[in-house]
Structure formats: C-alpha cells, structure tokens
Scaffold this active site. Structure first.
Site, mmCIF file in Angstrom:
data_model
loop_
_atom_site.group_PDB
_atom_site.id
_atom_site.type_symbol
_atom_site.label_atom_id
_atom_site.label_comp_id
_atom_site.label_asym_id
_atom_site.label_seq_id
_atom_site.Cartn_x
_atom_site.Cartn_y
_atom_site.Cartn_z
ATOM 1 N N ARG A 102 -14.056 -6.778 2.120
ATOM 2 C CA ARG A 102 -12.625 -6.671 1.850
ATOM 3 C C ARG A 102 -11.922 -7.949 2.333
ATOM 4 O O ARG A 102 -11.030 -8.466 1.652
ATOM 5 C CB ARG A 102 -12.031 -5.439 2.544
ATOM 6 C CG ARG A 102 -12.372 -4.103 1.904
ATOM 7 C CD ARG A 102 -11.613 -3.895 0.598
ATOM 8 N NE ARG A 102 -10.174 -3.967 0.779
ATOM 9 C CZ ARG A 102 -9.413 -2.940 1.190
ATOM 10 N NH1 ARG A 102 -9.968 -1.755 1.451
ATOM 11 N NH2 ARG A 102 -8.111 -3.068 1.318
ATOM 12 N N CYS A 107 -16.082 3.323 -0.010
ATOM 13 C CA CYS A 107 -14.926 2.505 0.368
ATOM 14 C C CYS A 107 -14.455 2.784 1.792
ATOM 15 O O CYS A 107 -13.691 1.991 2.347
ATOM 16 C CB CYS A 107 -13.791 2.707 -0.627
ATOM 17 S SG CYS A 107 -13.171 4.396 -0.741
ATOM 18 N N ARG A 136 0.880 -1.174 0.000
ATOM 19 C CA ARG A 136 0.000 0.000 0.000
ATOM 20 C C ARG A 136 0.916 1.222 0.000
ATOM 21 O O ARG A 136 1.612 1.489 0.989
ATOM 22 C CB ARG A 136 -0.910 0.000 1.234
ATOM 23 C CG ARG A 136 -1.942 1.131 1.259
ATOM 24 C CD ARG A 136 -2.821 0.997 2.494
ATOM 25 N NE ARG A 136 -3.690 2.145 2.658
ATOM 26 C CZ ARG A 136 -4.925 2.240 2.189
ATOM 27 N NH1 ARG A 136 -5.441 1.239 1.513
ATOM 28 N NH2 ARG A 136 -5.645 3.326 2.401
ATOM 29 N N HIS A 142 -6.994 1.169 -6.905
ATOM 30 C CA HIS A 142 -7.338 0.472 -5.666
ATOM 31 C C HIS A 142 -8.158 -0.770 -6.026
ATOM 32 O O HIS A 142 -9.342 -0.871 -5.692
ATOM 33 C CB HIS A 142 -8.138 1.408 -4.760
ATOM 34 C CG HIS A 142 -8.242 0.960 -3.341
ATOM 35 N ND1 HIS A 142 -7.588 -0.146 -2.849
ATOM 36 C CD2 HIS A 142 -8.954 1.467 -2.288
ATOM 37 C CE1 HIS A 142 -7.876 -0.298 -1.567
ATOM 38 N NE2 HIS A 142 -8.699 0.656 -1.204
ATOM 39 N N ASP A 173 -16.280 8.826 -2.809
ATOM 40 C CA ASP A 173 -15.052 8.653 -2.029
ATOM 41 C C ASP A 173 -14.731 9.992 -1.376
ATOM 42 O O ASP A 173 -15.290 11.031 -1.755
ATOM 43 C CB ASP A 173 -13.913 8.200 -2.950
ATOM 44 C CG ASP A 173 -12.644 7.807 -2.193
ATOM 45 O OD1 ASP A 173 -12.729 7.588 -0.974
ATOM 46 O OD2 ASP A 173 -11.581 7.731 -2.834
ATOM 47 N N GLN A 215 -10.345 -3.065 -3.509
ATOM 48 C CA GLN A 215 -11.606 -2.482 -3.072
ATOM 49 C C GLN A 215 -12.717 -2.808 -4.061
ATOM 50 O O GLN A 215 -13.852 -3.080 -3.676
ATOM 51 C CB GLN A 215 -11.479 -0.965 -2.929
ATOM 52 C CG GLN A 215 -12.763 -0.266 -2.490
ATOM 53 C CD GLN A 215 -13.217 -0.670 -1.110
ATOM 54 O OE1 GLN A 215 -12.446 -0.595 -0.160
ATOM 55 N NE2 GLN A 215 -14.472 -1.108 -0.973
#
Length: 307
Positions: A291, A263, A102, A129, A223, A132
């Site tokens: 997730r 998310c 990450r 991402h 987001d 996700q």
C-alpha cells in the site's frame, strides 16, 4: 489534471505505469535511496472512515517523498457538520497540492473532485477501493502470479469486489466471484466490467459456489464479511456466509502454487482460517506493505500529470 476515484477512469497502460513506478520507488527505498519527488508538497487526508493501513501508508509515503501530510477527521473540519462538500473542496484544494479521502458514499468524493483544483485520491468508499488493488497487483507481480492470472474472489459483493471487477476488466485476466445469495455484486458495476472486458479479453464469472470459483485459481482473495457501518448485520452475515471461509480444504482446490491475498483487517475463523492466513503471511503482509509503495507511485504519477 487527473483524479483517482476508480480504476474505470484509467487505461491498462496507465495502471501498469503507476504500478511500475511504485515498484521502482520501492526498489530505491530498499537500497536506501529516498526520492524527494514531492518536496514541499502537501497532502490533505480526509477521514470519515477510520483506518490503520490507509493513514500510515499515505502519511509515511508523503514524508518519504519529501512532502507533508495533514490528517483531517470529522472532528477537525466542518465537512459533515454543516459546510457543503463543494465549499470544503474549494478551500482545501486552494491550500494543498493533493487530497486523499476515505469516506462512505462514493457520490461525496465525486462531488469533492468536481470542485477541487488539485488531484483527489479515493482512499476507500462504500463503492470502490482502487488504491488497494494497485497494491494487490503489485504483490501479484512480485510473487510471479500476475501473468495469466486466474483470480477467485470469495465473499461479499462489496467495494473490493467492485474494484477487482474494474482491474480484471482493464488488464484482461480471469476473475471468478463467488458470493452468497443476496450478497451479489452491484449490477451496474458488473455491466460496466463486462463491457470493458470485450476490449481487454477479460473473463468474468459470477456464481454462488465458492468451491467452483476457487478450483484451479492462481490467486484466492477475500474480505471481511461485515464492513464498517455494517456492525448491526454481523451476526446475520456470519450465518449467511457459512461455507465461504477460505480454509485449507478450499485452498486445496486452487492451483498448487496459488497465493492468498487479503486487504486486511482479517477476522480469523470467519472469512479466512488462521491456518491459511499464517501459511500465506509473507504474501498478505507484503501486500499490506505495498500500500505504501503503490500509493507513492500513484501520488508521484498524479503530480506529474499536473505538469
């Protein structure tokens, strides 16, 4: 051996196979059955960006699959403190069975993967991402809104937007993206998505009017307006994103049975109202839980590709 850096590298069939595997593993877990498919395997987790969901889901997932996860921050390893990425990749991949990273720049994870002897998973970069989106699509399947989906993404043209573009282009559903002027999606990513959409039949529309994007949509998603590393821009972004909050009035324009996705973390009163987040809490927090299950499916799938 396969890496999981962006959904662009995967076929529709492979994406659905990974999601289906995650759903099966989730079903077994809920029934009290623990599949130890990664017994004695080790996952190295490299975090240049901190996270709640990414760390908990990967670490828990690896434990439930019978393996072990190592948390490695900037303070724990030499990466970013003088050692070249390629050297760190060679060392870690010689000792571990899989690596999750990450980080900020997508080029860093691409370089790491090119020198790694084991599968590398993108846990988030500034560009994409993808893990996700596996969880998001799994949630859409569970809530019965994956078929003939019309997804409206409202907000910044960021890594989440790019990942939605890749998923829509691969799976062939309709995606409408509404961003404020000056915050549009990356042109190269959009061109890639439009090229792939010719084969899948996906319908991709970009615009600056969130109401137009939401009208009749079956999924509305957003987001945070200021991602990690953009804290200095936060006040300006709040001004620039005026009218882009997903609230009751905006959701009224969507399909009557539309679901809201986020998310997380969510900043209530900015990109989404408290009213909407709470009224769709069952979906949003199921999405967060997924997730864990989607990533377990991904890790098992990648491990199987190694033979």
């Amino acid at each position: 051996m396969r890496h999981f850096l962006t959904l662009k590298d995967f076929t529709k069939e492979e994406i659905l196979e990974i999601v289906d595997l995650g759903l099966k593993i989730k079903k077994d877990l809920k029934a009290g059955v623990y599949n130890k498919e990664l017994q004695n395997k080790t996952l190295a987790m490299i975090f240049e960006k901190s996270s709640t969901r990414t760390r908990v889901s990967f670490e828990t997932g690896m434990f439930q699959l019978g393996g072990h996860a190592l948390f490695l921050s900037n303070r724990d390893i030499h990466l970013g403190r003088g050692e070249p990425v390629k050297d760190t990749a060679r060392v870690i991949s010689s000792m571990c069975d899989m690596v999750m990273i990450r980080t900020f720049e997508h080029s860093m994870i691409e370089e790491f993967a090119s020198y790694s002897k084991v599968p590398v998973i993108n846990g988030l970069t500034d560009s994409f991402h993808p893990v996700q989106l596996l969880a998001d699509y799994m949630t859409m399947i569970e809530y019965g809104v994956a078929q003939n989906a019309v997804v409206a993404y409202i907000g910044d043209g960021n890594n989440m937007t790019n990942s939605w573009l890749m998923l829509a282009a691969k799976l062939g559903f309709e995606l409408r993206i509404a961003t404020p002027k000056g915050y549009e999606v990356d042109g190269d990513v959009l061109r890639d998505a439009l090229d792939m959409a010719k084969e899948s039949g996906a319908v991709i529309k970009v615009m600056n009017d969130p109401k137009e994007a939401v009208r009749g949509a079956t999924i509305v998603t957003t987001d945070t307006w200021a991602s990690m590393g953009q804290e200095d821009e936060k006040e300006q972004r709040i001004k620039d994103f005026e009218g882009f909050m997903v609230d009751g009035l905006m959701m009224c324009l969507a399909d009557q049975k539309a679901k809201f996705l986020h998310c997380l973390p969510a900043y209530r009163g900015q990109e989404v109202s408290d009213e909407i987040l709470e009224s769709h809490a069952d979906v949003v927090f199921s999405e967060a839980e997924n997730r864990l299950h989607a990533q377990k499916g991904l890790m098992v799938w990648l491990d199987k590709q190694r033979g």
